[in-house]
Design an enzyme around this catalytic site. Structure first.
Site, PDB file in Angstrom:
ATOM      1  CG  HIS A   1      -2.286  13.043   1.207  1.00 43.61           C
ATOM      2  ND1 HIS A   1      -2.105  11.753   1.665  1.00 43.61           N
ATOM      3  CD2 HIS A   1      -2.819  13.742   2.243  1.00 43.61           C
ATOM      4  CE1 HIS A   1      -2.511  11.670   2.921  1.00 43.61           C
ATOM      5  NE2 HIS A   1      -2.941  12.868   3.297  1.00 43.61           N
TER       6      HIS A   1
ATOM      7  CG  ASP B   1      -1.850   8.041   3.206  1.00 41.55           C
ATOM      8  OD1 ASP B   1      -0.814   7.487   3.617  1.00 41.55           O
ATOM      9  OD2 ASP B   1      -2.712   8.526   3.964  1.00 41.55           O
ATOM     10  CE  LYS B   2      -5.285   8.634  -3.655  1.00 38.38           C
ATOM     11  NZ  LYS B   2      -5.559   7.412  -4.374  1.00 38.38           N
TER      12      LYS B   2
ATOM     13  CE  LYS C   1      -5.329  15.177   4.490  1.00 35.49           C
ATOM     14  NZ  LYS C   1      -5.673  14.839   5.894  1.00 35.49           N
TER      15      LYS C   1
ATOM     16  CG  ASP D   1       1.241  12.042   7.816  1.00 31.38           C
ATOM     17  OD1 ASP D   1       1.698  11.165   8.568  1.00 31.38           O
ATOM     18  OD2 ASP D   1       0.025  12.177   7.583  1.00 31.38           O
ATOM     19  CB  ALA D   2       4.839   7.842   7.262  1.00 36.80           C
TER      20      ALA D   2
ATOM     21  CD  GLU E   1       2.488 -10.598  -1.552  1.00 37.68           C
ATOM     22  OE1 GLU E   1       3.164 -10.176  -0.581  1.00 37.68           O
ATOM     23  OE2 GLU E   1       1.347 -10.215  -1.811  1.00 37.68           O
TER      24      GLU E   1
ATOM     25  CG  ASP F   1      -9.896  -6.441  -2.135  1.00 37.04           C
ATOM     26  OD1 ASP F   1     -11.023  -6.756  -1.744  1.00 37.04           O
ATOM     27  OD2 ASP F   1      -8.874  -6.583  -1.436  1.00 37.04           O
TER      28      ASP F   1
ATOM     29  CD  GLU G   1      -0.143  -3.289  -0.262  1.00 33.47           C
ATOM     30  OE1 GLU G   1      -0.392  -2.076  -0.073  1.00 33.47           O
ATOM     31  OE2 GLU G   1      -1.021  -4.121  -0.546  1.00 33.47           O
TER      32      GLU G   1
ATOM     33  CE  LYS H   1      -5.333  -4.948  -2.661  1.00 33.08           C
ATOM     34  NZ  LYS H   1      -6.550  -4.974  -1.817  1.00 33.08           N
TER      35      LYS H   1
ATOM     36  CE  LYS I   1      -3.333  -9.643  -6.250  1.00 36.50           C
ATOM     37  NZ  LYS I   1      -3.016 -10.309  -7.553  1.00 36.50           N
TER      38      LYS I   1
ATOM     39  CG  PHE J   1       0.426  22.811   4.415  1.00 41.00           C
ATOM     40  CD1 PHE J   1       1.377  21.853   4.754  1.00 41.00           C
ATOM     41  CD2 PHE J   1      -0.687  22.395   3.683  1.00 41.00           C
ATOM     42  CE1 PHE J   1       1.235  20.525   4.385  1.00 41.00           C
ATOM     43  CE2 PHE J   1      -0.842  21.068   3.313  1.00 41.00           C
ATOM     44  CZ  PHE J   1       0.118  20.129   3.660  1.00 41.00           C
TER      45      PHE J   1
ATOM     46  NE  ARG K   1      -1.660   5.655   5.851  1.00 39.96           N
ATOM     47  CZ  ARG K   1      -0.667   5.970   6.678  1.00 39.96           C
ATOM     48  NH1 ARG K   1      -0.539   5.352   7.831  1.00 39.96           N
ATOM     49  NH2 ARG K   1       0.211   6.902   6.331  1.00 39.96           N
ATOM     50  CE  LYS K   2      -5.867  10.400   2.899  1.00 36.61           C
ATOM     51  NZ  LYS K   2      -5.433   9.629   4.071  1.00 36.61           N
TER      52      LYS K   2
END
Length: 390
Positions: free
Chosen positions: A17, A19-20, A170, A246-247, A58, A279, A45, A273, A277, A238, A252-253
Protein backbone atom coordinates in the site's frame (compact mmCIF):
# COMPACT_ATOMS: atom_id res chain seq x y z
CA UNK A 1 -26.90 -17.62 19.50
CA UNK A 2 -26.87 -14.41 21.51
CA UNK A 3 -28.33 -11.26 20.00
CA UNK A 4 -25.94 -8.90 18.21
CA UNK A 5 -25.34 -5.83 20.37
CA UNK A 6 -22.87 -3.99 18.14
CA UNK A 7 -20.78 -4.43 15.01
CA UNK A 8 -17.23 -3.07 14.97
CA UNK A 9 -15.00 -2.71 11.90
CA UNK A 10 -11.21 -2.47 11.51
CA UNK A 11 -9.00 -2.41 8.42
CA UNK A 12 -5.43 -3.27 7.55
CA UNK A 13 -3.20 -2.78 4.49
CA UNK A 14 -0.36 -4.72 2.88
CA UNK A 15 3.28 -3.66 2.67
CA UNK A 16 2.66 -2.55 -0.90
CA UNK A 17 0.00 0.00 0.00
CA UNK A 18 1.52 3.39 -0.91
CA UNK A 19 1.33 4.79 2.63
CA UNK A 20 2.95 1.64 4.00
CA UNK A 21 5.68 1.84 1.36
CA UNK A 22 6.46 5.29 2.77
CA UNK A 23 6.41 4.00 6.38
CA UNK A 24 8.74 1.11 5.57
CA UNK A 25 11.24 3.31 3.74
CA UNK A 26 11.31 5.78 6.65
CA UNK A 27 11.95 2.97 9.14
CA UNK A 28 14.60 1.39 6.90
CA UNK A 29 16.50 4.68 6.99
CA UNK A 30 16.02 4.92 10.76
CA UNK A 31 17.40 1.38 11.17
CA UNK A 32 20.47 2.24 9.09
CA UNK A 33 21.31 5.21 11.29
CA UNK A 34 20.67 3.41 14.57
CA UNK A 35 22.74 0.41 13.51
CA UNK A 36 25.82 2.65 13.37
CA UNK A 37 24.74 5.14 16.03
CA UNK A 38 22.19 3.89 18.59
CA UNK A 39 21.86 7.45 19.91
CA UNK A 40 20.99 8.97 16.53
CA UNK A 41 18.14 11.45 16.39
CA UNK A 42 16.04 10.71 13.33
CA UNK A 43 12.76 12.13 12.06
CA UNK A 44 12.49 10.83 8.50
CA UNK A 45 9.42 11.31 6.33
CA UNK A 46 8.82 9.73 2.92
CA UNK A 47 6.46 10.48 0.06
CA UNK A 48 5.98 8.30 -3.02
CA UNK A 49 4.10 8.63 -6.28
CA UNK A 50 4.51 7.49 -9.89
CA UNK A 51 8.20 6.69 -10.48
CA UNK A 52 9.24 9.00 -7.63
CA UNK A 53 10.32 8.79 -3.99
CA UNK A 54 11.44 11.63 -1.74
CA UNK A 55 12.79 11.31 1.80
CA UNK A 56 12.99 14.41 3.95
CA UNK A 57 13.25 15.45 7.58
CA UNK A 58 15.86 15.83 10.29
CA UNK A 59 18.81 13.68 11.31
CA UNK A 60 21.58 14.32 13.85
CA UNK A 61 24.00 11.40 14.05
CA UNK A 62 27.62 10.29 14.06
CA UNK A 63 26.75 7.56 11.53
CA UNK A 64 28.63 7.67 8.24
CA UNK A 65 25.68 7.53 5.85
CA UNK A 66 25.96 9.38 2.57
CA UNK A 67 23.33 10.57 0.12
CA UNK A 68 24.29 7.60 -2.07
CA UNK A 69 23.69 5.28 0.91
CA UNK A 70 20.23 6.78 1.40
CA UNK A 71 19.40 6.20 -2.26
CA UNK A 72 20.59 2.58 -2.02
CA UNK A 73 18.48 1.97 1.11
CA UNK A 74 15.42 3.45 -0.60
CA UNK A 75 15.86 1.39 -3.76
CA UNK A 76 16.59 -1.85 -1.90
CA UNK A 77 13.53 -1.36 0.31
CA UNK A 78 11.21 -0.69 -2.62
CA UNK A 79 12.47 -3.82 -4.39
CA UNK A 80 12.13 -5.86 -1.18
CA UNK A 81 8.49 -4.79 -0.85
CA UNK A 82 7.84 -6.13 -4.35
CA UNK A 83 8.07 -3.13 -6.66
CA UNK A 84 10.76 -4.38 -9.02
CA UNK A 85 9.00 -4.18 -12.38
CA UNK A 86 8.90 -1.05 -14.60
CA UNK A 87 5.38 -2.04 -15.71
CA UNK A 88 4.16 -1.04 -12.23
CA UNK A 89 5.20 2.60 -12.90
CA UNK A 90 7.03 2.53 -9.58
CA UNK A 91 10.02 0.28 -9.07
CA UNK A 92 13.21 0.41 -7.08
CA UNK A 93 15.47 0.06 -10.10
CA UNK A 94 14.18 3.03 -12.06
CA UNK A 95 12.24 5.49 -9.90
CA UNK A 96 13.69 8.92 -9.13
CA UNK A 97 14.98 9.20 -5.54
CA UNK A 98 15.42 12.58 -3.84
CA UNK A 99 16.89 13.05 -0.34
CA UNK A 100 16.29 16.28 1.58
CA UNK A 101 17.40 15.16 5.04
CA UNK A 102 19.10 17.80 7.18
CA UNK A 103 20.24 18.37 10.77
CA UNK A 104 17.81 18.45 13.69
CA UNK A 105 16.90 21.80 15.24
CA UNK A 106 19.21 22.64 18.18
CA UNK A 107 16.16 24.09 19.95
CA UNK A 108 14.66 20.61 20.18
CA UNK A 109 17.97 18.86 20.86
CA UNK A 110 18.71 20.97 23.95
CA UNK A 111 15.60 19.66 25.67
CA UNK A 112 16.29 16.03 24.87
CA UNK A 113 20.03 15.54 25.37
CA UNK A 114 21.21 16.66 28.80
CA UNK A 115 24.64 15.50 29.84
CA UNK A 116 24.48 13.85 33.25
CA UNK A 117 20.70 14.33 33.51
CA UNK A 118 17.58 12.39 32.61
CA UNK A 119 16.65 13.03 28.98
CA UNK A 120 13.57 15.12 28.34
CA UNK A 121 10.72 14.14 26.04
CA UNK A 122 11.30 15.07 22.40
CA UNK A 123 7.84 16.61 22.05
CA UNK A 124 4.61 17.25 23.89
CA UNK A 125 1.59 15.05 23.35
CA UNK A 126 -0.55 12.19 24.62
CA UNK A 127 -0.04 8.52 23.82
CA UNK A 128 -2.32 5.52 24.27
CA UNK A 129 -1.78 1.80 24.75
CA UNK A 130 -4.42 -0.92 24.88
CA UNK A 131 -4.94 -4.62 25.54
CA UNK A 132 -7.96 -6.91 25.72
CA UNK A 133 -8.33 -10.62 26.44
CA UNK A 134 -10.48 -11.33 23.38
CA UNK A 135 -7.50 -12.76 21.43
CA UNK A 136 -4.37 -14.72 22.35
CA UNK A 137 -2.26 -11.71 21.35
CA UNK A 138 -4.37 -9.54 23.69
CA UNK A 139 -5.31 -7.38 20.70
CA UNK A 140 -8.85 -6.45 19.62
CA UNK A 141 -10.24 -9.17 17.40
CA UNK A 142 -11.14 -6.98 14.37
CA UNK A 143 -7.65 -5.52 13.83
CA UNK A 144 -6.01 -8.83 14.74
CA UNK A 145 -7.92 -10.64 11.99
CA UNK A 146 -7.63 -7.80 9.46
CA UNK A 147 -3.84 -7.78 9.89
CA UNK A 148 -3.61 -11.57 9.62
CA UNK A 149 -5.42 -11.34 6.30
CA UNK A 150 -3.05 -8.74 4.82
CA UNK A 151 0.06 -10.47 6.15
CA UNK A 152 -1.09 -13.81 4.71
CA UNK A 153 -1.95 -12.10 1.41
CA UNK A 154 1.64 -10.82 1.25
CA UNK A 155 2.94 -14.30 2.04
CA UNK A 156 0.88 -15.82 -0.76
CA UNK A 157 2.34 -13.28 -3.18
CA UNK A 158 5.95 -13.60 -2.03
CA UNK A 159 5.87 -17.40 -2.05
CA UNK A 160 4.36 -17.50 -5.52
CA UNK A 161 1.44 -19.62 -4.33
CA UNK A 162 -0.86 -17.08 -5.99
CA UNK A 163 1.49 -15.95 -8.76
CA UNK A 164 -0.56 -13.11 -10.25
CA UNK A 165 -0.74 -10.99 -7.07
CA UNK A 166 0.90 -7.57 -6.91
CA UNK A 167 2.02 -5.77 -3.75
CA UNK A 168 -0.90 -3.41 -3.01
CA UNK A 169 -3.86 -4.65 -0.97
CA UNK A 170 -6.33 -3.98 1.83
CA UNK A 171 -8.54 -5.94 4.21
CA UNK A 172 -11.52 -4.93 6.32
CA UNK A 173 -13.30 -6.97 8.98
CA UNK A 174 -16.69 -6.25 10.58
CA UNK A 175 -17.24 -8.22 13.80
CA UNK A 176 -20.51 -8.81 15.66
CA UNK A 177 -20.37 -8.61 19.48
CA UNK A 178 -22.93 -9.45 22.16
CA UNK A 179 -23.78 -7.06 25.01
CA UNK A 180 -21.05 -8.61 27.20
CA UNK A 181 -18.36 -7.83 24.64
CA UNK A 182 -17.95 -11.39 23.35
CA UNK A 183 -17.26 -12.02 19.66
CA UNK A 184 -20.31 -13.65 18.08
CA UNK A 185 -19.70 -13.81 14.35
CA UNK A 186 -18.32 -12.04 11.32
CA UNK A 187 -20.69 -9.60 9.72
CA UNK A 188 -18.52 -8.76 6.68
CA UNK A 189 -15.10 -9.45 5.17
CA UNK A 190 -13.62 -7.13 2.55
CA UNK A 191 -10.43 -7.97 0.65
CA UNK A 192 -8.99 -5.91 -2.20
CA UNK A 193 -5.83 -7.10 -3.88
CA UNK A 194 -3.80 -5.75 -6.77
CA UNK A 195 -3.19 -8.26 -9.56
CA UNK A 196 -1.48 -8.48 -12.92
CA UNK A 197 -3.16 -8.09 -16.30
CA UNK A 198 -3.87 -11.84 -16.64
CA UNK A 199 -6.64 -11.60 -14.03
CA UNK A 200 -8.35 -8.45 -15.30
CA UNK A 201 -10.87 -10.62 -17.15
CA UNK A 202 -10.80 -13.53 -14.73
CA UNK A 203 -12.02 -12.07 -11.44
CA UNK A 204 -14.03 -15.18 -10.57
CA UNK A 205 -10.84 -17.26 -10.48
CA UNK A 206 -9.18 -14.61 -8.32
CA UNK A 207 -12.11 -14.70 -5.88
CA UNK A 208 -12.01 -18.49 -5.75
CA UNK A 209 -8.27 -18.44 -5.00
CA UNK A 210 -8.69 -15.84 -2.25
CA UNK A 211 -11.48 -17.81 -0.60
CA UNK A 212 -9.60 -21.10 -0.73
CA UNK A 213 -6.02 -20.04 0.03
CA UNK A 214 -6.56 -16.97 2.20
CA UNK A 215 -9.97 -16.93 3.87
CA UNK A 216 -10.00 -20.63 4.78
CA UNK A 217 -6.43 -20.42 6.07
CA UNK A 218 -6.92 -17.35 8.27
CA UNK A 219 -10.59 -16.80 9.16
CA UNK A 220 -12.06 -18.87 12.02
CA UNK A 221 -14.71 -20.75 10.08
CA UNK A 222 -16.99 -21.08 13.10
CA UNK A 223 -17.51 -17.30 12.97
CA UNK A 224 -18.73 -17.41 9.36
CA UNK A 225 -22.51 -17.59 9.04
CA UNK A 226 -25.00 -17.61 6.18
CA UNK A 227 -25.33 -13.86 6.78
CA UNK A 228 -21.60 -13.08 6.58
CA UNK A 229 -20.97 -10.84 3.58
CA UNK A 230 -17.84 -11.35 1.46
CA UNK A 231 -16.50 -8.64 -0.82
CA UNK A 232 -13.41 -9.52 -2.87
CA UNK A 233 -12.16 -6.77 -5.19
CA UNK A 234 -15.63 -5.19 -4.99
CA UNK A 235 -14.84 -2.51 -7.62
CA UNK A 236 -13.71 -5.18 -10.09
CA UNK A 237 -10.30 -4.89 -11.76
CA UNK A 238 -7.44 -3.74 -9.48
CA UNK A 239 -4.49 -3.76 -11.88
CA UNK A 240 -3.21 -0.21 -11.24
CA UNK A 241 -2.10 0.19 -7.64
CA UNK A 242 0.73 1.13 -5.32
CA UNK A 243 2.27 4.62 -5.58
CA UNK A 244 1.27 4.82 -9.27
CA UNK A 245 -2.40 4.43 -8.32
CA UNK A 246 -2.32 6.64 -5.23
CA UNK A 247 0.39 8.80 -3.65
CA UNK A 248 1.78 7.59 -0.31
CA UNK A 249 3.02 9.45 2.75
CA UNK A 250 4.60 8.41 6.04
CA UNK A 251 2.22 8.42 9.00
CA UNK A 252 -1.15 8.17 7.27
CA UNK A 253 -1.98 4.69 8.60
CA UNK A 254 -1.86 5.42 12.34
CA UNK A 255 -5.09 3.50 13.08
CA UNK A 256 -3.90 0.48 11.08
CA UNK A 257 -0.61 0.71 13.02
CA UNK A 258 -2.36 0.60 16.41
CA UNK A 259 -5.72 -0.90 17.40
CA UNK A 260 -7.92 -0.46 14.36
CA UNK A 261 -9.95 2.30 15.99
CA UNK A 262 -10.96 0.04 18.89
CA UNK A 263 -8.99 2.19 21.35
CA UNK A 264 -8.22 5.89 21.43
CA UNK A 265 -5.27 7.42 19.61
CA UNK A 266 -3.14 10.45 20.48
CA UNK A 267 -2.57 11.37 16.84
CA UNK A 268 1.18 10.80 16.58
CA UNK A 269 2.69 8.53 13.93
CA UNK A 270 5.55 6.06 14.49
CA UNK A 271 7.61 5.35 11.40
CA UNK A 272 10.86 7.22 10.81
CA UNK A 273 11.10 8.42 14.40
CA UNK A 274 13.87 7.32 16.76
CA UNK A 275 13.14 6.08 20.27
CA UNK A 276 13.69 9.43 22.03
CA UNK A 277 10.46 10.59 20.41
CA UNK A 278 7.64 9.74 22.78
CA UNK A 279 5.14 9.68 19.90
CA UNK A 280 6.62 6.26 19.27
CA UNK A 281 8.33 5.03 22.44
CA UNK A 282 5.60 6.03 24.90
CA UNK A 283 2.95 4.28 22.78
CA UNK A 284 5.10 1.15 22.94
CA UNK A 285 5.40 1.52 26.72
CA UNK A 286 1.66 2.10 27.09
CA UNK A 287 0.97 -1.13 25.17
CA UNK A 288 3.52 -2.96 27.34
CA UNK A 289 1.79 -1.75 30.51
CA UNK A 290 -1.72 -2.51 29.26
CA UNK A 291 -0.75 -5.97 28.04
CA UNK A 292 0.86 -6.91 31.35
CA UNK A 293 -2.16 -5.68 33.28
CA UNK A 294 -4.49 -7.86 31.21
CA UNK A 295 -2.11 -10.85 31.14
CA UNK A 296 -1.79 -10.71 34.94
CA UNK A 297 -5.54 -10.83 35.49
CA UNK A 298 -5.79 -7.32 36.91
CA UNK A 299 -8.29 -6.51 34.16
CA UNK A 300 -9.98 -8.04 31.12
CA UNK A 301 -9.50 -4.84 29.14
CA UNK A 302 -7.14 -1.94 29.76
CA UNK A 303 -6.30 1.39 28.17
CA UNK A 304 -3.31 3.47 29.24
CA UNK A 305 -2.80 7.14 28.50
CA UNK A 306 0.56 8.86 29.04
CA UNK A 307 1.25 12.53 28.32
CA UNK A 308 4.49 14.49 28.11
CA UNK A 309 5.85 18.03 27.84
CA UNK A 310 8.80 18.74 25.55
CA UNK A 311 12.07 18.75 27.46
CA UNK A 312 10.50 17.24 30.61
CA UNK A 313 11.41 13.69 31.64
CA UNK A 314 8.49 12.60 33.83
CA UNK A 315 5.06 12.24 32.22
CA UNK A 316 2.62 15.06 32.93
CA UNK A 317 -0.15 12.50 33.47
CA UNK A 318 -0.83 8.77 33.74
CA UNK A 319 -4.34 7.40 33.20
CA UNK A 320 -5.53 3.79 33.52
CA UNK A 321 -9.02 2.77 32.35
CA UNK A 322 -10.16 -0.82 32.79
CA UNK A 323 -13.73 -0.17 31.58
CA UNK A 324 -15.21 -1.72 34.70
CA UNK A 325 -13.30 -5.00 34.28
CA UNK A 326 -10.60 -4.33 36.89
CA UNK A 327 -9.94 -6.69 39.78
CA UNK A 328 -9.99 -5.48 43.38
CA UNK A 329 -6.46 -4.29 44.11
CA UNK A 330 -4.51 -3.18 47.19
CA UNK A 331 -3.49 0.07 45.47
CA UNK A 332 -4.94 2.24 42.74
CA UNK A 333 -4.06 1.33 39.17
CA UNK A 334 -2.20 4.63 38.75
CA UNK A 335 -0.02 3.79 41.75
CA UNK A 336 0.58 0.25 40.49
CA UNK A 337 1.76 1.57 37.12
CA UNK A 338 4.09 4.16 38.60
CA UNK A 339 5.61 1.61 41.02
CA UNK A 340 6.33 -1.02 38.36
CA UNK A 341 7.13 0.83 35.14
CA UNK A 342 9.76 3.46 34.28
CA UNK A 343 7.96 6.20 32.39
CA UNK A 344 10.73 8.67 31.53
CA UNK A 345 12.10 8.54 27.96
CA UNK A 346 15.35 7.02 29.24
CA UNK A 347 13.44 4.53 31.39
CA UNK A 348 11.26 3.47 28.46
CA UNK A 349 14.27 3.05 26.15
CA UNK A 350 16.10 0.96 28.76
CA UNK A 351 13.10 -1.20 29.69
CA UNK A 352 12.19 -2.02 26.09
CA UNK A 353 15.75 -2.05 24.69
CA UNK A 354 14.66 0.39 22.00
CA UNK A 355 18.14 1.30 20.80
CA UNK A 356 18.61 -2.28 19.54
CA UNK A 357 15.20 -2.79 17.94
CA UNK A 358 14.77 -3.24 14.18
CA UNK A 359 11.90 -0.91 13.30
CA UNK A 360 11.31 -1.77 9.64
CA UNK A 361 9.59 -5.00 10.69
CA UNK A 362 7.00 -3.04 12.67
CA UNK A 363 6.05 -0.96 9.64
CA UNK A 364 5.72 -4.16 7.59
CA UNK A 365 3.85 -6.55 9.86
CA UNK A 366 2.31 -4.43 12.63
CA UNK A 367 3.48 -2.59 15.72
CA UNK A 368 1.36 -4.50 18.24
CA UNK A 369 0.35 -8.10 18.80
CA UNK A 370 3.46 -9.44 17.05
CA UNK A 371 5.48 -11.93 19.10
CA UNK A 372 9.12 -11.08 19.62
CA UNK A 373 8.73 -7.31 19.84
CA UNK A 374 10.05 -6.11 23.22
CA UNK A 375 6.86 -4.28 24.22
CA UNK A 376 4.88 -7.49 23.72
CA UNK A 377 6.66 -9.34 26.54
CA UNK A 378 4.67 -10.12 29.68
CA UNK A 379 7.50 -10.21 32.21
CA UNK A 380 5.65 -8.06 34.75
CA UNK A 381 2.79 -10.49 35.29
CA UNK A 382 3.97 -11.98 38.59
CA UNK A 383 4.83 -8.59 40.06
CA UNK A 384 1.39 -7.24 39.17
CA UNK A 385 -0.57 -10.23 40.47
CA UNK A 386 0.63 -9.39 43.99
CA UNK A 387 -1.69 -6.38 44.00
CA UNK A 388 -4.84 -8.49 43.53
CA UNK A 389 -6.96 -8.70 46.67
CA UNK A 390 -8.67 -12.09 46.91
Amino acid sequence: MSEVYKTFTSESVTQGHPDKVADIISDAILDAYMEQDPHAHVACETCVTTDFCMVFGEVTSTANITRADIERIVRDTIIEIGYDNPELKFDGHNCEVVSLLHAQSPDIKQGVDREGEESGAGDQGMMFGFATNETDSLMPFPIDLARKLTNKLTQLRESGEIPYLRPDGKSQVSVNYDKDGNVLSLDAIVLSTQHDETMSHNQEQLKADIREKLFKAVIPQELMTENTKEHINPTGVFEIGGPHGDAGLTGRKIIVDTYGGYARHGGGAFSGKDCTKVDRSACYMARYIAKNIVASGLAEKCEIQLSYAIGVAEPTSVMVDTFGTGAKTSKSFDEIVRENFKLTPDGIIETLNLRSTQYKQTAKYGHFGIEGLPWEKTDKVEALRKYIVE
